[in-house]
Design a protein around this motif. Sequence first.
Motif, short mmCIF file in Angstrom:
data_model
loop_
_atom_site.label_atom_id
_atom_site.label_comp_id
_atom_site.label_asym_id
_atom_site.label_seq_id
_atom_site.Cartn_x
_atom_site.Cartn_y
_atom_site.Cartn_z
N ALA A 190 1.56 63.72 -49.37
CA ALA A 190 2.52 63.74 -49.36
C ALA A 190 3.03 62.56 -49.75
O ALA A 190 4.50 62.37 -50.64
CB ALA A 190 3.36 64.29 -47.49
N THR A 191 2.35 61.60 -49.65
CA THR A 191 2.70 60.32 -49.79
C THR A 191 2.91 60.00 -51.20
O THR A 191 4.10 59.84 -51.93
CB THR A 191 1.79 58.82 -49.26
OG1 THR A 191 2.45 59.69 -47.44
CG2 THR A 191 2.55 57.70 -49.78
N ASN A 192 1.68 60.77 -52.21
CA ASN A 192 1.17 60.38 -52.95
C ASN A 192 2.24 61.25 -54.02
O ASN A 192 2.63 60.80 -54.96
CB ASN A 192 0.14 60.55 -54.08
CG ASN A 192 -1.28 60.19 -53.62
OD1 ASN A 192 -1.03 58.94 -53.30
ND2 ASN A 192 -2.10 60.16 -53.04
N ASN A 193 2.49 62.25 -53.57
CA ASN A 193 3.95 63.78 -54.56
C ASN A 193 5.06 62.38 -54.44
O ASN A 193 5.79 63.12 -55.17
CB ASN A 193 4.06 64.91 -53.34
CG ASN A 193 4.89 65.76 -54.29
OD1 ASN A 193 4.78 66.32 -55.83
ND2 ASN A 193 5.68 65.76 -53.28
N LEU A 194 5.81 62.20 -53.31
CA LEU A 194 6.78 61.12 -53.41
C LEU A 194 6.84 59.99 -53.97
O LEU A 194 7.01 60.36 -54.75
CB LEU A 194 6.72 60.25 -52.20
CG LEU A 194 8.28 59.60 -51.58
CD1 LEU A 194 9.86 60.59 -51.78
CD2 LEU A 194 8.12 58.97 -50.09
N GLU A 195 5.85 59.68 -54.35
CA GLU A 195 6.22 58.74 -55.46
C GLU A 195 6.16 58.93 -57.17
O GLU A 195 7.07 58.33 -57.54
CB GLU A 195 4.34 57.62 -54.82
CG GLU A 195 4.90 56.46 -53.68
CD GLU A 195 3.18 55.74 -53.70
OE1 GLU A 195 2.50 56.57 -54.70
OE2 GLU A 195 3.10 55.69 -52.60
N ARG A 196 5.47 60.42 -57.18
CA ARG A 196 5.86 59.95 -58.77
C ARG A 196 6.74 61.19 -59.05
O ARG A 196 7.70 60.95 -59.66
CB ARG A 196 4.22 61.45 -58.86
CG ARG A 196 3.26 61.14 -59.30
CD ARG A 196 2.16 62.24 -59.32
NE ARG A 196 2.32 63.57 -58.41
CZ ARG A 196 1.31 63.46 -57.50
NH1 ARG A 196 0.37 62.14 -57.85
NH2 ARG A 196 0.90 64.68 -56.41
N THR A 197 7.47 61.52 -57.19
CA THR A 197 8.77 62.21 -58.00
C THR A 197 9.73 60.61 -58.00
O THR A 197 10.76 61.36 -58.55
CB THR A 197 9.29 63.38 -56.38
OG1 THR A 197 7.95 63.93 -56.43
CG2 THR A 197 10.64 63.46 -56.71
N ARG A 198 9.87 59.92 -57.35
CA ARG A 198 10.54 59.04 -57.78
C ARG A 198 10.82 58.38 -58.98
O ARG A 198 11.67 57.91 -59.37
CB ARG A 198 10.27 57.46 -56.47
CG ARG A 198 10.64 58.14 -55.62
CD ARG A 198 10.29 56.91 -53.93
NE ARG A 198 10.60 57.35 -53.00
CZ ARG A 198 10.42 56.62 -51.09
NH1 ARG A 198 9.32 55.52 -51.79
NH2 ARG A 198 11.06 56.76 -50.27
N LYS A 199 9.55 58.07 -59.59
CA LYS A 199 8.72 58.03 -60.47
C LYS A 199 9.97 58.85 -61.64
O LYS A 199 10.80 58.53 -62.84
CB LYS A 199 7.69 57.56 -61.04
CG LYS A 199 7.15 56.37 -60.20
CD LYS A 199 5.94 56.08 -60.83
CE LYS A 199 5.33 55.18 -60.47
NZ LYS A 199 3.86 54.54 -61.18
N VAL A 200 10.29 59.81 -61.59
CA VAL A 200 10.43 61.25 -62.37
C VAL A 200 11.88 60.77 -62.38
O VAL A 200 12.78 60.70 -63.42
CB VAL A 200 9.65 62.65 -62.24
CG1 VAL A 200 10.55 63.46 -62.96
CG2 VAL A 200 8.69 62.61 -62.63
N ALA A 201 12.22 60.91 -60.66
CA ALA A 201 13.72 60.90 -61.04
C ALA A 201 14.59 59.31 -61.45
O ALA A 201 15.62 59.59 -61.63
CB ALA A 201 13.99 60.85 -58.94
N GLU A 202 13.53 58.23 -60.83
CA GLU A 202 14.39 57.36 -61.96
C GLU A 202 14.89 57.52 -63.52
O GLU A 202 15.33 56.47 -63.69
CB GLU A 202 14.08 56.67 -61.51
CG GLU A 202 13.29 55.43 -60.91
CD GLU A 202 12.07 54.21 -60.19
OE1 GLU A 202 11.34 54.15 -60.84
OE2 GLU A 202 12.04 53.81 -58.86
#
Length: 365
Positions: free
Chosen positions: A121-133
Amino acid sequence: MIRRMWMAAVLAAVISTGCGKGGAQPTLPQQTGPAAMGVKAIAPATELEASVTRVTGQVRSKQEATLSPQASGTIAKMLVKVGDKVKKGQALAVLDTSNILIGVEQARAVKAAAEAGLQLATNNLERTRKVAEGGGIAAAGLDQAEIGQKQAAAQAAQAAAALRMAEENLRDMTIVAPFDGVITARLKNLGDSVAMTPPTAVFTLVDTTGLEVRALVPESVVDKVKPGVKTHGTVSPSGMRFEVQVATVGAVVDATNRTVEVLADVVGETTNPLRPGALVDLDFSNVADQADDKGLFLPTQAVSARGQDGFVWVVQDGTVRKRDVRVERVLPGYVRVLQGLSADERVLADSSLDVKEGTAVRVVQ
């Protein structure tokens, strides 16, 4: 006829006179009237015997515990026996841990799975934040990733707590010593079933290094006993001597026996081990001032008194005379006469006898 009577009288007088000159033994004054009462009379003592300042106490350990398991089960291992010296934290017995070990293994597996889920879940959150930026994902997608990470963290924390609980249950299957001491009793054997509630006593543990004496000191003496005072004791019946230092003096008087609890720490070395449970005598004769050992002293039963005012029955010329005196309590069973009596006078040993002023008495002891 008259002449004969006169001669008889003269002869009787001569005989009587002759007997009187024949070395008659002196006799004590005899009380006339009613028969004299046999009594015991005593003279006041000028100093007290040391024995009246001794009190009986019992040696006990400052730390003594009856050990019971923190869980229910069957004893699988007995690691100590009576008389063994143990250290704080040492295992004394172990219950059957088969089921508990399974629970621990299961909790560890759940924790490992929860930690893996948290990592994912932590790795998924980090990837999602980069895409959202870069604007490649909607805000709702980022929120969902953050929530998923929080849920995984909570599940990991819950799994860690469950593992700690399982491990604590495993530790509870072992009875450990709470302090250094000696095993004085083993109440269960290998294979016996024991319970946490109600608790099953398995061992008795006593700390034989930290000892104290519990003594019930009469209230007439206790005011002279202060914390910090040192004195000596004697073990009964061996006679071994040791030293103690008063630690605490009770705040209340036992209404039944008029005593106060005193606790004294055993200090210094002894020639032989001093064992808890031993009966001992404590000598408090050295806690009083030297002046307290001098004066005129009577047993309490010889004085009828309320507070300091009272009276005694003084024996004089075969009779008793009531004498007002002032006294103070000094030791168990003794009072000091402050005024009203001299050292060479004798008084009735029991002031409660049924006598009155002028009663005829005969001293029998």
